[in-house]
Design a protein around this motif. Structure first.
Motif, PDB file in Angstrom:
ATOM      1  N   GLN A  20       1.121  -1.283   0.259  1.00 12.97           N
ATOM      2  CA  GLN A  20       0.043  -0.056   0.298  1.00 12.97           C
ATOM      3  C   GLN A  20       1.269   1.226  -0.174  1.00 12.97           C
ATOM      4  N   MET A  21       0.838   2.072  -1.208  1.00  5.53           N
ATOM      5  CA  MET A  21       1.782   3.428  -1.156  1.00  5.53           C
ATOM      6  C   MET A  21       0.713   4.466  -0.924  1.00  5.53           C
ATOM      7  N   ALA A  22       1.360   5.356   0.082  1.00  8.52           N
ATOM      8  CA  ALA A  22       0.568   6.683   0.607  1.00  8.52           C
ATOM      9  C   ALA A  22       0.686   7.364  -1.064  1.00  8.52           C
ATOM     10  N   GLY A  23      -0.222   8.325  -1.573  1.00 12.53           N
ATOM     11  CA  GLY A  23       0.367   9.611  -2.552  1.00 12.53           C
ATOM     12  C   GLY A  23       0.373   9.191  -3.927  1.00 12.53           C
ATOM     13  N   VAL A  24      -0.637   7.784  -4.366  1.00 10.62           N
ATOM     14  CA  VAL A  24      -0.470   7.406  -5.782  1.00 10.62           C
ATOM     15  C   VAL A  24      -2.119   7.847  -5.933  1.00 10.62           C
ATOM     16  N   ARG A  25      -2.419   7.033  -7.818  1.00 11.79           N
ATOM     17  CA  ARG A  25      -3.818   7.345  -7.817  1.00 11.79           C
ATOM     18  C   ARG A  25      -3.623   5.255  -8.931  1.00 11.79           C
ATOM     19  N   SER A  26      -2.295   5.142  -8.876  1.00 15.91           N
ATOM     20  CA  SER A  26      -2.482   4.050 -10.051  1.00 15.91           C
ATOM     21  C   SER A  26      -2.124   2.936  -8.790  1.00 15.91           C
ATOM     22  N   ALA A  27      -2.542   1.220  -9.736  1.00 14.51           N
ATOM     23  CA  ALA A  27      -2.229   0.387  -9.318  1.00 14.51           C
ATOM     24  C   ALA A  27      -1.630  -0.713  -9.978  1.00 14.51           C
ATOM     25  N   ALA A  28      -0.382  -1.555  -9.632  1.00 11.54           N
ATOM     26  CA  ALA A  28       0.098  -2.034 -10.713  1.00 11.54           C
ATOM     27  C   ALA A  28       0.013  -4.146  -9.803  1.00 11.54           C
ATOM     28  N   VAL A  29      -0.506  -4.606 -10.746  1.00  7.12           N
ATOM     29  CA  VAL A  29      -0.606  -6.121 -10.336  1.00  7.12           C
ATOM     30  C   VAL A  29       0.453  -7.167 -11.564  1.00  7.12           C
ATOM     31  N   GLY A  30       0.995  -8.257 -11.035  1.00 13.18           N
ATOM     32  CA  GLY A  30       1.512  -8.758 -11.907  1.00 13.18           C
ATOM     33  C   GLY A  30       2.169 -10.271 -11.025  1.00 13.18           C
ATOM     34  N   VAL A  31       1.746 -11.651 -11.411  1.00 10.48           N
ATOM     35  CA  VAL A  31       2.077 -12.073 -11.315  1.00 10.48           C
ATOM     36  C   VAL A  31       2.694 -13.369 -11.832  1.00 10.48           C
ATOM     37  N   PHE A  32       3.325 -13.466 -10.828  1.00 10.09           N
ATOM     38  CA  PHE A  32       4.593 -14.288 -11.106  1.00 10.09           C
ATOM     39  C   PHE A  32       4.719 -15.670 -10.898  1.00 10.09           C
ATOM     40  N   ILE A  33       5.166 -16.700 -12.375  1.00 11.04           N
ATOM     41  CA  ILE A  33       4.779 -18.186 -12.073  1.00 11.04           C
ATOM     42  C   ILE A  33       5.924 -18.731 -12.373  1.00 11.04           C
ATOM     43  N   GLY A  34       6.034 -19.642 -11.045  1.00 17.44           N
ATOM     44  CA  GLY A  34       7.714 -20.631 -10.751  1.00 17.44           C
ATOM     45  C   GLY A  34       8.081 -21.570 -12.278  1.00 17.44           C
ATOM     46  N   VAL A  35       8.295 -20.830 -13.159  1.00 19.97           N
ATOM     47  CA  VAL A  35       8.599 -21.807 -14.549  1.00 19.97           C
ATOM     48  C   VAL A  35       8.812 -20.900 -15.255  1.00 19.97           C
ATOM     49  N   GLY A  36       9.674 -21.423 -15.519  1.00 16.17           N
ATOM     50  CA  GLY A  36      11.132 -20.689 -16.789  1.00 16.17           C
ATOM     51  C   GLY A  36      11.398 -21.716 -18.327  1.00 16.17           C
ATOM     52  N   SER A  37      12.192 -20.870 -18.958  1.00 14.76           N
ATOM     53  CA  SER A  37      12.748 -21.897 -19.858  1.00 14.76           C
ATOM     54  C   SER A  37      13.584 -23.086 -19.289  1.00 14.76           C
ATOM     55  N   ARG A  38      14.580 -22.814 -18.131  1.00  7.58           N
ATOM     56  CA  ARG A  38      14.924 -23.448 -17.402  1.00  7.58           C
ATOM     57  C   ARG A  38      14.308 -25.053 -16.589  1.00  7.58           C
ATOM     58  N   ASP A  39      13.214 -25.181 -16.905  1.00 10.01           N
ATOM     59  CA  ASP A  39      12.074 -25.729 -16.502  1.00 10.01           C
ATOM     60  C   ASP A  39      11.695 -26.507 -17.734  1.00 10.01           C
ATOM     61  N   GLU A  40      12.263 -26.584 -18.736  1.00 11.90           N
ATOM     62  CA  GLU A  40      11.911 -27.691 -20.110  1.00 11.90           C
ATOM     63  C   GLU A  40      12.751 -28.875 -20.098  1.00 11.90           C
ATOM     64  N   THR A  41      11.900 -29.880 -20.476  1.00  9.46           N
ATOM     65  CA  THR A  41      13.397 -30.666 -21.140  1.00  9.46           C
ATOM     66  C   THR A  41      13.312 -30.278 -22.681  1.00  9.46           C
ATOM     67  N   ALA A  42      14.255 -30.749 -23.587  1.00 10.42           N
ATOM     68  CA  ALA A  42      15.135 -30.703 -24.681  1.00 10.42           C
ATOM     69  C   ALA A  42      13.847 -30.714 -25.645  1.00 10.42           C
ATOM     70  N   VAL A  99       2.936 -16.262  -7.376  1.00 11.92           N
ATOM     71  CA  VAL A  99       3.009 -15.144  -6.445  1.00 11.92           C
ATOM     72  C   VAL A  99       2.288 -14.348  -7.240  1.00 11.92           C
ATOM     73  N   VAL A 100       0.760 -13.193  -6.265  1.00  6.12           N
ATOM     74  CA  VAL A 100       0.561 -12.244  -7.466  1.00  6.12           C
ATOM     75  C   VAL A 100       0.677 -11.492  -6.038  1.00  6.12           C
ATOM     76  N   SER A 101       1.539  -9.975  -6.861  1.00  3.97           N
ATOM     77  CA  SER A 101       1.978  -9.379  -6.010  1.00  3.97           C
ATOM     78  C   SER A 101       0.875  -7.885  -6.983  1.00  3.97           C
ATOM     79  N   VAL A 102       0.535  -6.916  -5.949  1.00  2.00           N
ATOM     80  CA  VAL A 102      -0.521  -5.723  -5.876  1.00  2.00           C
ATOM     81  C   VAL A 102       0.536  -4.686  -5.596  1.00  2.00           C
ATOM     82  N   ALA A 103       0.620  -3.273  -5.994  1.00  2.00           N
ATOM     83  CA  ALA A 103       1.253  -2.167  -4.880  1.00  2.00           C
ATOM     84  C   ALA A 103       0.415  -0.878  -5.904  1.00  2.00           C
ATOM     85  N   GLY A 104       0.835  -0.172  -5.023  1.00  2.00           N
ATOM     86  CA  GLY A 104       0.178   0.841  -5.506  1.00  2.00           C
ATOM     87  C   GLY A 104      -1.380   1.888  -4.663  1.00  2.00           C
TER      88      GLY A 104
END
Length: 442
Positions: free
Chosen positions: A47-69, A216-221
């Protein structure tokens, strides 16, 4: 450190804790809280004081290094497909819903995670969370969409292959960890791997990895934590996503990975030659990372740095020269990248190696120490002035780190760095075996 500051995998599901509170003249200017849902989904807000925006990000713990060939490029392919529609929204409705409120909406795939993120006016946060939740839990991934997006990704791969900056960083990773290893492969895949992926394989990947304990659901603003939790529970309820009880997946760990020294190159019809001198760096959790960030700034991370001054300002050998450092869970890289005319390459390499050897031998000066600290302090604070950057900070910390440092704590760690700390870490890192990667004309 207590549970309130460590990553949420240690927190009891169904509970909420306060991670960080900042006050100025008795008024709360920042409040970071985290709820671990019984499903294992983590919801962290600032929770941020003095702002009128909000940002949401969903971070999923899977990327290219989790792939097989066989799956090479699947994480990135899936990222594209999740924008294509759900039972309640078409692809056009997904994009137009955010355009209608002037929102910013995008996604990216990294080697260790994938992120979907949006930034809107605070009053439009319920819409943004609803759209993202619908996409991530209930996407259709039709055969028709797979075929249409396959061509888009093949075009993107060709575009990256035309970009010498993308090519050279892929070469460095391939040399460091092996071209056929998860960390050494490029994120987007290859023409062959993308052509071979089937709709069933992509959907299986989706069902396996896009689960609540990995998210992880991350929200700020200008947000209220309890209201955000209620929005997330509603938006992510599709397809029974929050039904099962589970603990969050802990941050990634692993045995240290060695970096293979050597030379690697690729020919491209360019006017310039692009070169990177790299070597093994620090793992993500290494406490020496604060000292090495100061060293990196002094070496090539600022316009007052040794390499910028010597290579560009004094000798005029190149327009672009800088150093960088990044880390994974069990390995890392430090590198110096230069773009120059082919006739100047040998002299550039000589100067860069000479400057690195001097820092490895003698460390940095007291003036460079203070300049480096100042650069890091300013970059940290100025880079966290908006809701999107705050959202990214707490989201990434929750997913990939084992604890969340407050901004003041990071500033204190930077201020605590000494000349001896810098000398010791520079002597170790800058004398490690070298990778030389070159992209340019024959």
């Amino acid at each position: 450190m207590g549970v309130g500051r460590s990553s949420g995998y240690n927190q009891e599901p169904g509970t909420t804790v306060t991670l960080e509170q900042t006050e100025v003249n008795g008024a709360v200017t920042s409040l970071v809280r985290r709820t671990v849902h019984p499903s294992g989904l983590r919801i962290v807000t600032e929770q941020m004081a003095g702002v009128r925006s909000a940002a949401v990000g969903v971070f999923i713990g899977v990327g290219s290094r989790d792939e097989t060939a066989r799956q090479h490029g699947c994480s990135h392919f899936l990222e594209h497909l999740l924008f294509k529609g759900t039972p309640s929204r078409t692809a056009l409705e997904i994009s137009s819903s955010m355009d209608r409120v002037g929102g910013e909406f995008n996604a990216y795939t990294a080697k260790e995670y994938t992120c979907f993120h949006a930034r809107v006016l605070d009053v439009d946060l319920p819409l943004a969370i609803d759209v993202v939740g619908d996409m991530l839990t209930s996407s259709l991934i039709t055969a028709e969409d797979v075929e249409a997006e396959r061509d888009v990704i093949l075009d993107e791969i060709a575009m990256h292959d035309d970009d010498p900056d993308d090519v050279i960083h892929n070469l460095v990773a391939a040399q460091a960890w092996g071209a056929e290893t998860p960390l050494g492969r490029g994120i987007a895949g290859t023409e062959a791997s993308i052509t071979a992926l089937t709709r069933e394989e992509i959907n299986d990947f989706y069902q396996e990895h896009y689960v609540a304990p990995r998210m992880v659901v991350s929200v700020a603003g200008n947000v209220d934590h309890d209201e955000v939790v209620a929005m997330v529970e509603k938006a992510f309820s599709g397809s029974g996503f929050l039904t099962a009880s589970a603990a969050p997946v802990p941050p990634r760990e692993g045995s240290p990975l060695e970096v293979a020294a050597g030379e690697i190159s690729a020919q491209r019809p360019l006017e310039q030659v692009n070169v990177i001198l790299a070597r093994e760096g620090l793992q993500r959790g290494d406490d020496r990372r604060f000292a090495f960030e100061v060293v990196n700034t002094a070496v090539g991370g600022a316009t007052s740095s040794r390499l910028f001054q010597e290579v560009r300002e004094h000798r005029g050998l190149a327009y672009s020269v800088y150093s960088y450092a990044y880390s994974h869970a069990e390995t890392g890289l430090f590198g110096v990248q230069v773009g120059c005319l082919p006739a100047k390459l040998d002299e550039v390499l000589e100067v860069v190696r000479s400057e690195l050897a001097a820092v490895a031998r003698d460390g940095i000066t007291a003036e460079e120490l203070e300049l480096g600290k100042g650069q890091l302090r300013g970059g940290l604070v100025l880079g966290l002035e908006d809701s999107a950057s705050r959202m990214s900070r707490i989201g990434r910390a929750e997913l990939v780190h084992r604890e969340l440092y407050s901004i003041d704590e990071v500033l204190a760690r930077i201020d605590a760095v000494t000349l001896e700390d810098c000398r010791e870490v520079a002597a170790e890192i800058l004398t490690r075996p070298e990778i030389l990667a070159v992209v340019g004309p024959a």
